[in-house]
Design a protein around this motif. Structure first.
Motif, mmCIF file in Angstrom:
data_model
loop_
_atom_site.group_PDB
_atom_site.id
_atom_site.type_symbol
_atom_site.label_atom_id
_atom_site.label_comp_id
_atom_site.label_asym_id
_atom_site.label_seq_id
_atom_site.Cartn_x
_atom_site.Cartn_y
_atom_site.Cartn_z
ATOM 1 N N GLU A 13 0.821 -1.249 0.147
ATOM 2 C CA GLU A 13 0.030 -0.067 -0.019
ATOM 3 C C GLU A 13 0.943 1.281 -0.047
ATOM 4 O OE1 GLU A 13 -4.160 0.735 1.997
ATOM 5 O OE2 GLU A 13 -2.562 0.837 3.450
ATOM 6 N N ASN A 14 2.101 1.224 0.620
ATOM 7 C CA ASN A 14 3.166 2.390 0.525
ATOM 8 C C ASN A 14 3.739 2.489 -0.786
ATOM 9 O OD1 ASN A 14 5.049 0.183 0.653
ATOM 10 N ND2 ASN A 14 5.658 0.735 2.719
ATOM 11 N N GLY A 15 3.471 1.693 -1.735
ATOM 12 C CA GLY A 15 4.089 1.670 -3.097
ATOM 13 C C GLY A 15 5.196 0.942 -3.217
ATOM 14 N N ILE A 16 5.816 0.405 -2.095
ATOM 15 C CA ILE A 16 6.987 -0.451 -2.319
ATOM 16 C C ILE A 16 6.597 -2.078 -2.936
ATOM 17 C CG2 ILE A 16 8.478 -2.121 -1.016
ATOM 18 C CD1 ILE A 16 8.925 0.309 1.140
ATOM 19 N N ASN B 263 5.379 -9.726 4.244
ATOM 20 C CA ASN B 263 4.907 -9.560 5.599
ATOM 21 C C ASN B 263 5.885 -9.668 6.823
ATOM 22 O OD1 ASN B 263 2.414 -9.649 3.912
ATOM 23 N ND2 ASN B 263 1.989 -11.797 4.423
ATOM 24 N N SER B 264 7.025 -10.026 6.468
ATOM 25 C CA SER B 264 8.209 -9.829 7.468
ATOM 26 C C SER B 264 8.677 -8.583 7.336
ATOM 27 C CB SER B 264 9.041 -10.897 7.335
ATOM 28 O OG SER B 264 8.390 -12.555 7.352
ATOM 29 N N GLN B 265 8.991 -8.093 6.438
ATOM 30 C CA GLN B 265 9.515 -6.909 6.278
ATOM 31 C C GLN B 265 8.781 -5.713 6.619
ATOM 32 O OE1 GLN B 265 12.916 -6.280 5.418
ATOM 33 N NE2 GLN B 265 13.256 -8.243 5.967
ATOM 34 N N TYR B 266 7.483 -5.968 6.137
ATOM 35 C CA TYR B 266 6.569 -4.492 6.416
ATOM 36 C C TYR B 266 5.291 -5.076 6.920
ATOM 37 C CZ TYR B 266 9.733 -2.765 2.923
ATOM 38 O OH TYR B 266 10.896 -2.445 2.304
ATOM 39 N N PRO B 267 5.345 -5.563 7.991
ATOM 40 C CA PRO B 267 4.295 -6.359 8.941
ATOM 41 C C PRO B 267 2.910 -5.545 8.947
ATOM 42 C CG PRO B 267 5.860 -5.785 10.601
ATOM 43 C CD PRO B 267 6.399 -5.616 9.056
ATOM 44 N N ASP B 268 2.843 -4.184 9.019
ATOM 45 C CA ASP B 268 1.791 -3.165 9.216
ATOM 46 C C ASP B 268 1.321 -2.752 7.896
ATOM 47 O OD1 ASP B 268 2.222 -3.661 11.875
ATOM 48 O OD2 ASP B 268 3.664 -2.231 12.154
ATOM 49 N N VAL B 269 1.686 -3.119 6.814
ATOM 50 C CA VAL B 269 1.573 -2.629 5.469
ATOM 51 C C VAL B 269 1.029 -3.612 4.560
ATOM 52 C CG1 VAL B 269 2.286 -1.168 3.556
ATOM 53 C CG2 VAL B 269 3.640 -0.956 5.513
ATOM 54 N N PRO B 270 -0.364 -3.208 4.207
ATOM 55 C CA PRO B 270 -1.114 -4.258 3.349
ATOM 56 C C PRO B 270 -0.664 -4.410 2.115
ATOM 57 C CG PRO B 270 -2.749 -2.418 4.355
ATOM 58 C CD PRO B 270 -1.298 -2.019 4.639
ATOM 59 N N GLU C 116 -5.084 -15.525 3.772
ATOM 60 C CA GLU C 116 -4.611 -15.019 5.043
ATOM 61 C C GLU C 116 -4.076 -13.729 4.859
ATOM 62 O OE1 GLU C 116 -4.885 -17.289 7.499
ATOM 63 O OE2 GLU C 116 -4.052 -16.085 8.845
ATOM 64 N N THR C 117 -3.380 -13.497 3.698
ATOM 65 C CA THR C 117 -2.875 -12.030 3.666
ATOM 66 C C THR C 117 -3.841 -10.957 3.660
ATOM 67 O OG1 THR C 117 -0.946 -12.847 2.640
ATOM 68 C CG2 THR C 117 -1.389 -10.548 2.386
ATOM 69 N N GLU C 118 -4.970 -11.322 2.836
ATOM 70 C CA GLU C 118 -6.031 -10.158 2.669
ATOM 71 C C GLU C 118 -6.793 -10.131 4.119
ATOM 72 O OE1 GLU C 118 -7.891 -10.803 -1.739
ATOM 73 O OE2 GLU C 118 -9.118 -11.774 -0.149
ATOM 74 N N LYS C 119 -7.035 -11.413 4.948
ATOM 75 C CA LYS C 119 -7.597 -11.545 6.240
ATOM 76 C C LYS C 119 -7.002 -10.699 7.142
ATOM 77 C CE LYS C 119 -9.015 -14.958 9.393
ATOM 78 N NZ LYS C 119 -9.384 -16.431 9.553
ATOM 79 N N ARG C 120 -5.387 -10.721 7.089
ATOM 80 C CA ARG C 120 -4.719 -10.001 8.277
ATOM 81 C C ARG C 120 -4.639 -8.432 8.199
ATOM 82 N NH1 ARG C 120 1.721 -11.415 8.445
ATOM 83 N NH2 ARG C 120 1.923 -9.614 9.671
#
Ligand code: THU
Length: 157
Positions: free
Chosen positions: A52-55, A82-89, A121-125
């Motif tokens: 979501e942050n463009g990365i 998800n490990s590097q950016y756990p708070d970024v969708p 799971e990624t969508e869910k989290r």
């Protein structure tokens, strides 16, 4: 007794019909195939996740002589993102493949069941649908959510 019909709608684009952002993501997935480690199947898969942050995070399939120890490109990529950016969708995931001689299969790659479950799971989290782009030689299949790739999924917790 009753019958339930499960329907999935996908969109099929020619590459020139994609937005610039989607095209860049498919390019990144295709380019990633060159970094795959697939000495056994010689089937090289690359994935690119747009956060979501463009990365954009890319990953590849990593095989192992003890085959279950290897991992598909989709899971390598999502777990890394998800490990590097756990708070970024993760908002989109493009997947591409090529054979040993660098040829992209004509029909778009279709992810395995385990990867579909991880996409879900990624969508869910992140409580956000993730668009998935399946790259073929001429066309790209786009689904708007991992749920469309795994109807009737295990999701009971
Ligand atoms: N593979 C992926 O990385 N993603 C897919 O969607 C399908 C299959 C890998 C696993 C294995 O390394 C090789 O492709 C052949 O199955």
């Amino acid at each position: 007794m009753k019958t339930i019909t499960l329907e999935t709608q996908v969109k099929v684009y020619a590459y020139h019909e994609l937005s610039a952002e989607d095209l860049a993501l498919t390019d990144a997935a295709l380019e990633a195939t060159r970094r795959s480690y697939a000495p056994y199947s010689r089937f090289h898969v690359g994935a690119a996740a747009l956060l979501e942050n463009g990365i954009v995070v890319t990953g590849t399939n990593q095989e192992n002589v003890a085959s279950p120890s290897g991992l598909c490109a989709e899971r390598t990529t999502l777990f890394y993102a998800n490990s590097q950016y756990p708070d970024v969708p993760v908002v989109a995931l493009a997947i591409a493949a090529c054979s040993e001689d660098g040829v992209t299969p004509s029909y778009p790659i279709s992810p395995c069941g385990a990867c579909r479950q991880v996409m879900l799971e990624t969508e869910k989290r992140y409580r956000k649908p993730m668009r998935i782009l399946l790259c073929g030689a001429e066309e790209v299949i786009v689904v708007e959510s991992a749920r469309d790739l795994l109807p009737f999924a295990f999701d009971n917790y």
